[in-house]
Design an enzyme around this catalytic site. Structure first.
Site, short mmCIF file in Angstrom:
data_model
loop_
_atom_site.label_atom_id
_atom_site.label_comp_id
_atom_site.label_asym_id
_atom_site.label_seq_id
_atom_site.Cartn_x
_atom_site.Cartn_y
_atom_site.Cartn_z
N GLU A 1 34.65 72.98 -10.77
CA GLU A 1 33.87 71.50 -10.29
C GLU A 1 34.82 70.29 -10.17
O GLU A 1 34.40 69.13 -10.33
CB GLU A 1 32.98 71.28 -11.49
CG GLU A 1 32.04 72.12 -11.70
CD GLU A 1 31.01 71.94 -12.86
OE1 GLU A 1 31.03 70.81 -13.54
OE2 GLU A 1 30.13 72.64 -13.06
N GLU B 1 28.28 79.83 -13.31
CA GLU B 1 27.73 79.33 -14.72
C GLU B 1 26.26 79.26 -14.52
O GLU B 1 25.80 78.29 -13.54
CB GLU B 1 28.52 77.93 -15.04
CG GLU B 1 29.86 78.23 -15.73
CD GLU B 1 30.28 76.57 -15.98
OE1 GLU B 1 29.55 75.91 -16.94
OE2 GLU B 1 31.60 76.63 -15.64
#
Length: 619
Positions: A131, A242
């Site tokens: 991220e 995720e």
């Protein structure tokens, strides 16, 4: 025209990554920051394999290759994986100093040398970063928890990972990157996709709190994010790195954490992707020894093969096989669309329970759930579940984020610091987010009523309970009074430089106590952060009449509203409570920290594994 939200698959899979794996995400420390040891990892890996109602959870995703508590020793998850025959998606922490990144590479080299082919055979890929692109985006900075990197830096470090394994037994293993779907559909980040062998995407509908994100819309929001990533992947495999739904924690807009909702999300998302696309669920256990908020674990504080809710999949769902081959198929759109949401997608709202991105907070990892993600505007709910028929959206919007801040001064309230009571003013902020190609205008305006007066006492000067990290950090330099330093991740306090921190107080904090704390650990306790310090002295902290922004300079900085407190003699190894009071629920507040004496402290704000910097704790 609205596209189908059914799960899409890449049509071209290389032979080296055509298998499908499934597992959980694993941090490097427990919630009390104690390092996870080899035996702990073995216990966790074996528990995952034997979870009642499941099969095929034989893989593990790591966020770092460094063992917690060491500088660059290989993670003890590696020998644990060898002992339990668990496949590994390795993680390399990317958004930090060159020193930290080089330590990650050193740990990888050492692991290859130390464990040899037994280790190499279990590695399914290496993720360079997590991220990082999201965190450097405007909305990521607004929901900041950790630093980010731009596309050029990410590509350089992906290539550095490849160079590190070149000529070793690990040579040829897939190297990719993990981020939110909004990062991938941004064309300015296309070089990262080009540099990857696989794409890892994080998605958390729970955190998409600017949309209709009830559990009824959870599956449609997830598949929307996944399909958008597939559409820009250039045929490269897209792995789900995720996702999950919390069993406990605060309500995020319409998303309610509960065992029942976590099971629904497992049934409607997990059971449809297990065995079809490589998936790492968030998470096996995140509540030992203390439960975070929110908590996503499928088992509780006691590691057990008996889950908190039923993990068996309906007969018509995908089978949970860890080594099934992904189907290569052409795109087709069913005549009936799966369920959709009635609003645009918000943060990983990230998708990571970053809070913001699509990622969830993970104990002891360098990756934190991200903030809101912006998705396309849904047409409204449908009763049809997403199917596994492959489909790729015809168009994906180019996402821009526009944030507009409007400050409103309201009535004074009391704020207690030590034995002194002072008067503070609340401020409110309006945030407007928009996308090109789809109309999206979500406006959140903070309430104009004052925060309640503070109850006696203060919250813990640590991050053991609920806390808020700053969503914007801006230094102002007296020696360059008209220069805007823009947003960053470092706090710097010196005779010439002060730093302004913006904190957003959620509406859910109404009626609770908030403490402004400064955490200053010993340098040897830090793994993903660092600091330099010279001189002697302390810090003064003031609350400003308005929050800062990226254009704030020394000359145009907001005026001081009141003094919050001070630390006369700042010493490493201590945690300080600067002031406590009623939480300013629903507002954005700017705090300015200035040095006293000859102190010159420059540090990288980071919340784990040893938190450092300015935070709000809540009780």
């Amino acid at each position: 025209m609205r596209t189908s939200l059914v799960l899409a698959f890449a049509t071209a899979l290389s032979t080296t990554i055509a298998q499908v794996y499934q597992g959980f995400n694993y941090g490097s420390v427990f919630t009390n920051n104690a390092p996870i040891t080899q035996q702990d990892y073995e216990n966790q890996f074996n528990t995952a394999k034997q979870l009642q109602g499941t099969s095929g959870f034989t893989s593990a995703r790591l966020f770092t290759t460094i063992q917690a508590g060491t500088t660059n020793s290989p993670s003890e998850a590696i020998p644990a994986a060898i002992a339990t025959n668990t496949q590994l998606l390795l993680g390399i922490f990317l958004s930090s100093t060159d020193e930290v990144f080089n330590n990650e590479l050193a740990a990888l080299r050492s692991a290859i040398s130390q464990y040899g082919q037994a280790f190499v055979d279990l590695v399914i890929g290496i993720s360079a970063g997590s991220e990082d692109l999201y965190r450097i985006s405007p909305i990521g900075i607004e929901n900041m928890s950790n630093p980010g990197e731009g596309p050029d830096a990410v590509v350089r470090r992906i290539n550095a990972v490849r160079s590190t394994i070149s000529g070793t037994a690990m040579s040829g293993k897939p190297v990719g990157h993990v981020d939110t779907w909004t990062a991938y559909v941004n064309s300015s980040n296309s070089a990262v996709i080009d540099a990857c062998d696989f794409i890892g995407t994080d998605a958390y509908p729970y955190f998409q709190n600017t949309q209709a994100n009830s559990i009824e819309n959870g599956a449609s929001l997830f598949f929307e994010a996944y399909n958008a990533t597939v559409a820009v992947s250039g045929g490269k495999p897209v792995w789900i790195t995720e996702t999950g739904w919390p069993v406990s924690g605060p309500t995020e807009n319409q998303a309610v954490p509960s065992l029942a909702n976590a099971q629904t999300y497992w049934d409607q998302v997990g059971c449809r992707v297990f065995g079809q696309v490589t998936t790492f669920w968030y998470t096996l256990q995140d509540a030992f020894p203390n439960s975070p908020s929110p908590s996503f674990g499928v088992v509780g504080s006691t590691l057990s093969t008996t889950p908190l809710y039923d993990l068996s999949c309906p007969d018509d769902s995908s089978s949970s096989s860890s080594a099934a081959t992904s189907p290569a198929s052409s795109a087709s759109v069913p005549s009936q669309e799966p369920g959709t949401s009635s609003e645009p997608t918000g943060p990983e709202v990230s998708t990571t329970p970053s809070g913001p991105s699509t990622t969830a907070p993970e104990p002891g990892t360098s990756s934190e759930p991200t903030g809101p993600e912006v998705s396309t505007t849904p047409s409204g709910p449908s009763t049809t579940e997403p199917s596994l028929s492959p489909s790729i959206p015809n168009t994906v919007p180019t996402v821009d984020t526009v944030m507009i801040y409007t400050t409103v001064t309201t009535c004074p309230v009391t704020y207690t610091s030590g034995t002194e009571t002072m008067t503070s003013m609340t401020t409110s902020a309006a945030v407007v987010t928009s996308t090109h190609g789809n109309t999206l205008a979500t406006v959140t305006t903070a309430p104009t009523h004052p925060s309640p007066s503070s109850p006696a006492g203060s919250c813990p000067a640590d991050l053991s309970g609920d806390f808020e990290f700053p969503h914007l950090i801006v230094p102002v330099d007296q020696s360059h009074p008209d220069t805007a330093a823009n947003t960053g991740f470092n706090g710097h306090f010196s005779p010439a430089i002060s730093t302004i921190f913006n904190f957003d107080f959620p509406y859910s904090f109404e009626g609770r106590t908030c403490s402004l704390v400064f955490l200053f650990p010993q340098r040897e306790s830090l793994q993903t952060s660092n600091y330099t310090v010279s001189g002697t002295g302390g810090i003064d902290v003031t609350q400003l009449l308005a929050p800062a922004d990226a254009a704030t300079t020394y000359n145009n900085q907001p005026a001081v509203n009141t003094t919050v407190g001070s630390i006369p003699d700042l010493q490493a190894g201590n945690s300080y409570t600067i002031g406590s009071g009623g939480c300013f629920a629903g507002t954005r507040i700017g705090y300015k920290v200035s040095a006293t004496g000859s102190l010159d402290l420059n540090y990288f704000q980071d919340y784990n594994p040893a938190p450092i910097g300015l935070y709000i704790t809540v009780c």
